[in-house]
Design an enzyme around this catalytic site. Sequence first.
Site, PDB file in Angstrom:
ATOM      1  CB  ALA A   8      -0.501  24.789  -3.993  1.00 61.23           C
ATOM      2  CG  ASP A  58      -7.653  12.445  -3.477  1.00 62.21           C
ATOM      3  OD1 ASP A  58      -8.257  13.371  -4.061  1.00 62.21           O
ATOM      4  OD2 ASP A  58      -7.638  11.273  -3.892  1.00 62.21           O
ATOM      5  CB  SER A 138      -9.956  24.519 -19.042  1.00 59.94           C
ATOM      6  OG  SER A 138      -9.425  24.292 -20.336  1.00 59.94           O
ATOM      7  CE1 TYR A 151      -8.582  19.467 -17.291  1.00 63.16           C
ATOM      8  CE2 TYR A 151      -9.080  20.626 -19.334  1.00 63.16           C
ATOM      9  CZ  TYR A 151      -8.420  20.563 -18.117  1.00 63.16           C
ATOM     10  OH  TYR A 151      -7.614  21.616 -17.729  1.00 63.16           O
ATOM     11  CB  ALA A 153     -18.220  17.379 -18.686  1.00 61.62           C
ATOM     12  CE  LYS A 155     -10.216  22.108 -15.317  1.00 59.79           C
ATOM     13  NZ  LYS A 155      -9.753  22.652 -14.035  1.00 59.79           N
TER      14      LYS A 155
HETATM   15  P1  NAP Z   1      -0.135  20.161 -13.117  1.00 63.28           P
HETATM   16  O1  NAP Z   1       1.166  20.836 -13.347  1.00 63.28           O
HETATM   17  O2  NAP Z   1      -0.327  18.744 -13.554  1.00 63.28           O
HETATM   18  O3  NAP Z   1      -0.521  20.315 -11.573  1.00 63.28           O
HETATM   19  C1  NAP Z   1      -1.683  19.761 -11.081  1.00 63.28           C
HETATM   20  C2  NAP Z   1      -1.724  19.974  -9.586  1.00 63.28           C
HETATM   21  O4  NAP Z   1      -2.965  19.452  -9.097  1.00 63.28           O
HETATM   22  C3  NAP Z   1      -0.615  19.267  -8.857  1.00 63.28           C
HETATM   23  O5  NAP Z   1      -0.069  20.139  -7.885  1.00 63.28           O
HETATM   24  C4  NAP Z   1      -1.317  18.083  -8.186  1.00 63.28           C
HETATM   25  O6  NAP Z   1      -0.766  17.754  -6.912  1.00 63.28           O
HETATM   26  C5  NAP Z   1      -2.689  18.663  -7.967  1.00 63.28           C
HETATM   27  N1  NAP Z   1      -3.715  17.638  -7.803  1.00 63.28           N
HETATM   28  C6  NAP Z   1      -4.187  16.771  -8.721  1.00 63.28           C
HETATM   29  N2  NAP Z   1      -5.111  15.974  -8.179  1.00 63.28           N
HETATM   30  C7  NAP Z   1      -5.239  16.351  -6.884  1.00 63.28           C
HETATM   31  C8  NAP Z   1      -6.039  15.924  -5.819  1.00 63.28           C
HETATM   32  N3  NAP Z   1      -6.918  14.917  -5.963  1.00 63.28           N
HETATM   33  N4  NAP Z   1      -5.902  16.527  -4.613  1.00 63.28           N
HETATM   34  C9  NAP Z   1      -5.021  17.542  -4.439  1.00 63.28           C
HETATM   35  N5  NAP Z   1      -4.238  17.995  -5.422  1.00 63.28           N
HETATM   36  C10 NAP Z   1      -4.336  17.404  -6.629  1.00 63.28           C
HETATM   37  O7  NAP Z   1      -1.316  20.960 -13.853  1.00 63.28           O
HETATM   38  P2  NAP Z   1      -1.562  22.511 -14.142  1.00 63.28           P
HETATM   39  O8  NAP Z   1      -1.427  22.699 -15.591  1.00 63.28           O
HETATM   40  O9  NAP Z   1      -0.783  23.363 -13.203  1.00 63.28           O
HETATM   41  O10 NAP Z   1      -3.098  22.573 -13.789  1.00 63.28           O
HETATM   42  C11 NAP Z   1      -3.634  23.357 -12.722  1.00 63.28           C
HETATM   43  C12 NAP Z   1      -5.079  23.682 -13.046  1.00 63.28           C
HETATM   44  O11 NAP Z   1      -5.139  24.458 -14.246  1.00 63.28           O
HETATM   45  C13 NAP Z   1      -5.935  22.432 -13.305  1.00 63.28           C
HETATM   46  O12 NAP Z   1      -7.229  22.616 -12.769  1.00 63.28           O
HETATM   47  C14 NAP Z   1      -6.006  22.381 -14.822  1.00 63.28           C
HETATM   48  O13 NAP Z   1      -7.141  21.701 -15.268  1.00 63.28           O
HETATM   49  C15 NAP Z   1      -6.050  23.867 -15.150  1.00 63.28           C
HETATM   50  N6  NAP Z   1      -5.681  24.195 -16.529  1.00 63.28           N
HETATM   51  C16 NAP Z   1      -4.431  23.957 -16.987  1.00 63.28           C
HETATM   52  C17 NAP Z   1      -4.127  24.288 -18.308  1.00 63.28           C
HETATM   53  C18 NAP Z   1      -2.778  24.086 -18.915  1.00 63.28           C
HETATM   54  O14 NAP Z   1      -2.623  24.327 -20.130  1.00 63.28           O
HETATM   55  N7  NAP Z   1      -1.772  23.669 -18.167  1.00 63.28           N
HETATM   56  C19 NAP Z   1      -5.117  24.844 -19.130  1.00 63.28           C
HETATM   57  C20 NAP Z   1      -6.372  25.055 -18.610  1.00 63.28           C
HETATM   58  C21 NAP Z   1      -6.649  24.736 -17.292  1.00 63.28           C
HETATM   59  P3  NAP Z   1       0.246  16.510  -6.646  1.00 63.28           P
HETATM   60  O15 NAP Z   1       1.245  16.510  -7.767  1.00 63.28           O
HETATM   61  O16 NAP Z   1       0.826  16.856  -5.306  1.00 63.28           O
HETATM   62  O17 NAP Z   1      -0.597  15.268  -6.609  1.00 63.28           O
END
Ligand code: NAP
Length: 244
Positions: A8, A58, A138, A151, A153, A155
Amino acid sequence: MLALITGASKGIGRAVTLELARKGFDVAINYNHSEESAITLKDEAVSLGVKAEIFRADVSVQEQAVKMFADVKAHFGENVSVLVNNAGITRDNLLMRMKAEDWLTVINTNLNAAFYCTQLAVKDMAKARYGRIVNISSVVGLTGNAGQCNYSASKAGIIGLTKSVAREYAGRGITANAVAPGFINTSMTDILKNDVKEAILKSIPVSRIGTPEEVARAVSFFASEDSAYITGQTLAVDGGMTMI
Ligand code: NAP
């Protein structure tokens, strides 16, 4: 009611947390590395009039997910009613260049973590005969994407997990749905090169990148009582990219 949002501290998870707080949910904020952002987010949520706390874990490590759920329960004195499995990462490469380590890290973080957290949340939700699981998939989980076999796979796996949990627990008042974002403005997409961004933009009928808040509003609907008759679904929030 209490909502737990994994990953978050940034991007979509951050926007989801604030949207749920606006809707009156107390929020358990999970983060892994970005503690400062998590603290700022907690303060913002509290200023919206709800209870909020941060929990470092984590979530790809089962023991840490177990401890997080125990800590959340102890802190709030109640069970999680809404779980948003949002934590996610990318480690992109073409199939032939992809290291097994990058495959495993992505599957562990994007898919296995959702399994661990869902199992922990559902235990209490089933007793309460109420729960909302919202999984962040995704569009590439629906379509596949060159350079993202790990990624994609993970999703696509999230969608299978969502449907199976939905079938297993529909009779206990628990719904499980997935949101499949398209191209959203966060640190995950910031790193893409300009020519890649331009190519993606050409494939979006509404001709713009989406915002984390636009994804958060769909998540908030699935987290609410209004979506009681919807389960096992995947909603693309993608400006028309997929239309499957
Ligand atoms: P982001 O800005 O990179 O944020 C990712 C978040 O996940 C960060 O808060 C990070 O926390 C947390 N995280 C990563 N690994 C973790 C772990 N092992 N344990 C706990 N927290 C963890 O990415 P986002 O774009 O917001 O992505 C959020 C979700 O949306 C993801 O599932 C992503 O695949 C999905 N998504 C994103 C897009 C897009 O275009 N952005 C499109 C489709 C799907 P810390 O920084 O505190 O480590």
